[in-house]
Scaffold this motif. Structure first.
Motif, PDB file in Angstrom:
ATOM      1  N   ALA A   5      63.073  17.486  67.993  1.00  0.00           N
ATOM      2  CA  ALA A   5      63.792  18.478  67.200  1.00  0.00           C
ATOM      3  C   ALA A   5      64.814  17.796  66.296  1.00  0.00           C
ATOM      4  CB  ALA A   5      64.482  19.483  68.114  1.00  0.00           C
ATOM      5  N   THR A   6      64.859  18.225  65.067  1.00  0.00           N
ATOM      6  CA  THR A   6      65.813  17.658  64.117  1.00  0.00           C
ATOM      7  C   THR A   6      67.023  18.573  63.993  1.00  0.00           C
ATOM      8  OG1 THR A   6      64.818  18.787  62.218  1.00  0.00           O
ATOM      9  CG2 THR A   6      63.917  16.631  62.820  1.00  0.00           C
ATOM     10  N   ARG A   7      68.023  18.071  63.327  1.00  0.00           N
ATOM     11  CA  ARG A   7      69.256  18.839  63.146  1.00  0.00           C
ATOM     12  C   ARG A   7      68.992  20.135  62.387  1.00  0.00           C
ATOM     13  NH1 ARG A   7      74.661  16.156  60.476  1.00  0.00           N
ATOM     14  NH2 ARG A   7      76.148  17.756  61.146  1.00  0.00           N
ATOM     15  N   ARG A   8      68.070  20.050  61.389  1.00  0.00           N
ATOM     16  CA  ARG A   8      67.789  21.228  60.573  1.00  0.00           C
ATOM     17  C   ARG A   8      67.128  22.331  61.382  1.00  0.00           C
ATOM     18  NH1 ARG A   8      64.198  20.484  55.216  1.00  0.00           N
ATOM     19  NH2 ARG A   8      62.579  20.272  56.787  1.00  0.00           N
ATOM     20  N   ASP A   9      66.406  21.954  62.463  1.00  0.00           N
ATOM     21  CA  ASP A   9      65.757  22.943  63.315  1.00  0.00           C
ATOM     22  C   ASP A   9      66.763  23.918  63.908  1.00  0.00           C
ATOM     23  OD1 ASP A   9      63.392  21.688  62.780  1.00  0.00           O
ATOM     24  OD2 ASP A   9      63.312  20.569  64.662  1.00  0.00           O
ATOM     25  N   PHE A  10      67.978  23.459  64.117  1.00  0.00           N
ATOM     26  CA  PHE A  10      69.018  24.304  64.695  1.00  0.00           C
ATOM     27  C   PHE A  10      69.910  24.926  63.626  1.00  0.00           C
ATOM     28  CE2 PHE A  10      68.042  21.034  67.886  1.00  0.00           C
ATOM     29  CZ  PHE A  10      67.662  21.841  68.964  1.00  0.00           C
ATOM     30  N   VAL A  11      70.143  24.178  62.548  1.00  0.00           N
ATOM     31  CA  VAL A  11      71.063  24.650  61.510  1.00  0.00           C
ATOM     32  C   VAL A  11      70.514  25.874  60.784  1.00  0.00           C
ATOM     33  CG1 VAL A  11      72.168  24.070  59.318  1.00  0.00           C
ATOM     34  CG2 VAL A  11      72.126  22.394  61.171  1.00  0.00           C
ATOM     35  N   ILE A  14      70.706  29.158  62.716  1.00  0.00           N
ATOM     36  CA  ILE A  14      72.110  29.570  62.862  1.00  0.00           C
ATOM     37  C   ILE A  14      72.627  30.178  61.562  1.00  0.00           C
ATOM     38  CG2 ILE A  14      74.465  28.718  63.179  1.00  0.00           C
ATOM     39  CD1 ILE A  14      73.335  26.684  65.165  1.00  0.00           C
ATOM     40  N   VAL A  15      72.292  29.557  60.447  1.00  0.00           N
ATOM     41  CA  VAL A  15      72.696  30.103  59.139  1.00  0.00           C
ATOM     42  C   VAL A  15      72.120  31.497  58.940  1.00  0.00           C
ATOM     43  CG1 VAL A  15      72.460  29.833  56.637  1.00  0.00           C
ATOM     44  CG2 VAL A  15      72.972  27.850  58.057  1.00  0.00           C
ATOM     45  N   LEU A  16      70.856  31.675  59.311  1.00  0.00           N
ATOM     46  CA  LEU A  16      70.212  32.981  59.160  1.00  0.00           C
ATOM     47  C   LEU A  16      70.850  34.020  60.078  1.00  0.00           C
ATOM     48  CD1 LEU A  16      66.453  31.904  58.942  1.00  0.00           C
ATOM     49  CD2 LEU A  16      67.920  32.710  57.087  1.00  0.00           C
ATOM     50  N   ALA A  17      71.200  33.621  61.294  1.00  0.00           N
ATOM     51  CA  ALA A  17      71.837  34.551  62.230  1.00  0.00           C
ATOM     52  C   ALA A  17      73.193  35.015  61.700  1.00  0.00           C
ATOM     53  CB  ALA A  17      72.003  33.888  63.594  1.00  0.00           C
ATOM     54  N   VAL A  18      73.958  34.079  61.149  1.00  0.00           N
ATOM     55  CA  VAL A  18      75.265  34.427  60.579  1.00  0.00           C
ATOM     56  C   VAL A  18      75.083  35.350  59.373  1.00  0.00           C
ATOM     57  CG1 VAL A  18      77.298  33.503  59.397  1.00  0.00           C
ATOM     58  CG2 VAL A  18      76.384  32.328  61.410  1.00  0.00           C
ATOM     59  N   LEU A  19      74.081  35.040  58.544  1.00  0.00           N
ATOM     60  CA  LEU A  19      73.810  35.871  57.369  1.00  0.00           C
ATOM     61  C   LEU A  19      73.384  37.270  57.786  1.00  0.00           C
ATOM     62  CD1 LEU A  19      73.603  35.856  54.263  1.00  0.00           C
ATOM     63  CD2 LEU A  19      71.210  35.182  54.502  1.00  0.00           C
ATOM     64  N   TRP A  20      72.519  37.359  58.792  1.00  0.00           N
ATOM     65  CA  TRP A  20      72.068  38.669  59.303  1.00  0.00           C
ATOM     66  C   TRP A  20      73.252  39.488  59.808  1.00  0.00           C
ATOM     67  CZ3 TRP A  20      72.624  40.329  64.426  1.00  0.00           C
ATOM     68  CH2 TRP A  20      72.004  41.547  64.724  1.00  0.00           C
ATOM     69  N   LEU A  21      74.108  38.868  60.609  1.00  0.00           N
ATOM     70  CA  LEU A  21      75.258  39.571  61.170  1.00  0.00           C
ATOM     71  C   LEU A  21      76.234  39.983  60.075  1.00  0.00           C
ATOM     72  CD1 LEU A  21      76.831  40.538  63.647  1.00  0.00           C
ATOM     73  CD2 LEU A  21      77.867  38.257  63.800  1.00  0.00           C
ATOM     74  N   GLY A  22      76.504  39.074  59.143  1.00  0.00           N
ATOM     75  CA  GLY A  22      77.462  39.367  58.078  1.00  0.00           C
ATOM     76  C   GLY A  22      77.002  40.506  57.179  1.00  0.00           C
ATOM     77  N   ILE A  23      75.729  40.480  56.776  1.00  0.00           N
ATOM     78  CA  ILE A  23      75.218  41.512  55.880  1.00  0.00           C
ATOM     79  C   ILE A  23      75.202  42.871  56.568  1.00  0.00           C
ATOM     80  CG2 ILE A  23      73.154  42.329  54.680  1.00  0.00           C
ATOM     81  CD1 ILE A  23      72.537  39.448  53.958  1.00  0.00           C
ATOM     82  N   HIS A  24      74.766  42.918  57.815  1.00  0.00           N
ATOM     83  CA  HIS A  24      74.737  44.204  58.525  1.00  0.00           C
ATOM     84  C   HIS A  24      76.150  44.741  58.769  1.00  0.00           C
ATOM     85  CE1 HIS A  24      70.473  43.365  59.353  1.00  0.00           C
ATOM     86  NE2 HIS A  24      70.382  44.674  59.563  1.00  0.00           N
ATOM     87  N   THR A  25      77.092  43.851  59.007  1.00  0.00           N
ATOM     88  CA  THR A  25      78.479  44.286  59.194  1.00  0.00           C
ATOM     89  C   THR A  25      79.030  44.899  57.911  1.00  0.00           C
ATOM     90  OG1 THR A  25      78.879  42.561  60.851  1.00  0.00           O
ATOM     91  CG2 THR A  25      80.809  43.546  59.804  1.00  0.00           C
ATOM     92  N   VAL A  26      78.786  44.227  56.783  1.00  0.00           N
ATOM     93  CA  VAL A  26      79.252  44.735  55.488  1.00  0.00           C
ATOM     94  C   VAL A  26      78.585  46.071  55.167  1.00  0.00           C
ATOM     95  CG1 VAL A  26      79.246  44.316  52.995  1.00  0.00           C
ATOM     96  CG2 VAL A  26      79.803  42.457  54.571  1.00  0.00           C
ATOM     97  N   LEU A  27      77.285  46.178  55.428  1.00  0.00           N
ATOM     98  CA  LEU A  27      76.574  47.425  55.162  1.00  0.00           C
ATOM     99  C   LEU A  27      77.121  48.560  56.016  1.00  0.00           C
ATOM    100  CD1 LEU A  27      72.848  46.242  54.854  1.00  0.00           C
ATOM    101  CD2 LEU A  27      74.321  47.118  53.038  1.00  0.00           C
TER     102      LEU A  27
END
Length: 392
Positions: A5-11, A14-27
């Motif tokens: 597993a590379t670093r990007r596999d985790f990054v 995580i970026v998508l999870a933060v984006l999902w949470l942030g967008i749904h919170t704003v909505l």
């Protein structure tokens, strides 16, 4: 060989999870809990199911998954609205992950999965349906899971079973689930196309039988709704005639009805539709063009010029990346599924009506996003190589 597993596999996840949470919170902060007209109707049907133990109308069978979900949450909570919205948002999160995995495998590139998920999350016009108790959110998430199964499909029994379950859920969430069923059948035709050479008689017989059964099922479902009602009113957008004189009314959203030959009185609604097309060929063709135009562009006369300009820019970018992605994997059977759903959804809109906020686009969105993400990753890589070459 064991993959490290590379670093990007985790990054990236995580970026998508933060984006999902942030967008749904704003909505949620922007919209809150909305009780739209159709959402209220589904809530009443769920109450009826809880009280009587059966569906209110026969046509409710095609929405029974959504109605049943409302009834289930209504059984344990004072109000089912908020719990269902939370459930839809979480399910959409899993659907985003499914698209990420599907795109990564289809294009053999994790960046393709990342871009697919980003496009899906940034398509706010569709993502916002997660915060309304309508059928669109469940239908869209189910469509994402279907694509995941098709990408990973290898002919084993577990995938047949999973796919059958998802198609059933799709069929009984919205009538447009019939498009998913048709797309899956087209997928199988391409997936097993090599058998046409080894067993042509068997495959031809099976193909003809499935085509006949599929046509019968489609006509049976379509016969539940009378599309000529909206056509006879000249409506491009559903029920726009009832808003004449209001701020949302625009003359371009209706056809001139003075020369329309009224629908014939027939027991079959499909027969009425076919005869209406025959009696009004020019008007039907023009109306169909306008409906599909509004569907694929997403613009509306009652939106502001800036809003329409943004929509055109967004849609143009998505379609550009979609066609790039399509050209890369065009021989994959998954592309045949995506193409079939897009084509059939366009035909469905052409013979019925487009809606006010483009939620009828939902059946096509997962497939378009899947290929657009791959196309965007390809363009990104080419741009990166070109940039590196210029600095070398």
């Amino acid at each position: 060989m064991l993959r490290i597993a590379t670093r990007r596999d985790f990054v990236l996840p995580i970026v998508l999870a933060v984006l999902w949470l942030g967008i749904h919170t704003v909505l949620f902060l922007h919209y809150g809990v909305r009780n739209l007209l159709d959402a209220h109707r589904y809530a009443l049907k769920a109450d009826f199911l809880l009280a009587q133990g059966h569906l209110e109308e026969a046509s409710d069978l095609f929405y029974v998954v959504h109605i049943g979900l409302l009834a289930l949450f209504g059984r344990f909570f004072h109000s089912a609205t908020l719990p269902v919205i939370v459930f839809q948002c979480i399910l959409s999160g899993f659907a985003t992950a499914a698209l990420y995995k599907a795109s990564s495998k289809l294009f053999d590139d994790r960046m393709a999965g990342f871009f697919t998920a980003v496009i899906f999350l940034l398509w706010i016009d569709h993502l916002q349906w997660n915060l309304v108790t309508l059928t669109e959110s469940l239908a869209c998430s189910t469509g994402c899971f279907v694509l995941y199964v098709l990408v990973y499909f290898d002919g084993k029994a577990k995938w047949f079973f999973t796919l059958a379950l998802l198609v059933a859920l799709s069929l009984f969430t919205r009538p447009t689930g019939l498009l998913t069923l048709a797309g899956v059948l087209v997928f199988f035709a391409f997936y097993y196309r090599s058998l046409w050479k080894t067993s042509p008689v068997v495959m031809t017989a099976a193909g003809v039988s499935i085509a006949i059964l599929g046509t019968w099922a489609g006509l049976t479902v379509l016969d539940q709704w009378d599309f000529t009602d909206q056509l006879a009113r000249g409506n491009i957008i559903t029920y726009v005639d009832t808003l004449k004189g209001g701020p949302l009314y625009d003359a371009s959203l209706r056809m001139d009805t003075t020369e329309i030959i009224p629908p014939r009185h027939m027991p079959s609604t499909v027969g009425k539709l076919l005869f209406f097309f025959r009696d009004n060929p020019w008007l039907s063709a023009k109306a169909a063009f306008l409906k599909v135009f509004y569907l694929i562009t997403a613009v509306r006369p009652y939106y502001t010029k800036w809003h329409n300009a943004f929509l055109l820019t967004w849609m143009a970018a998505v379609y550009f990346f979609f066609f790039v992605g399509w050209s890369i994997v065009r021989r994959n059977p998954v592309v045949s599924f995506v193409s079939a759903v897009i084509l059939l959804n366009g035909i469905l809109i052409a013979i019925s009506t487009v809606d006010w906020d483009n939620r009828f686009y939902v059946p096509m969105e997962p497939g378009i996003v899947l290929l657009a993400g791959g196309g965007m990753a390809s363009v990104w890589k080419k741009w990166g190589k070109r940039k590196s070459g210029l600095h070398a």
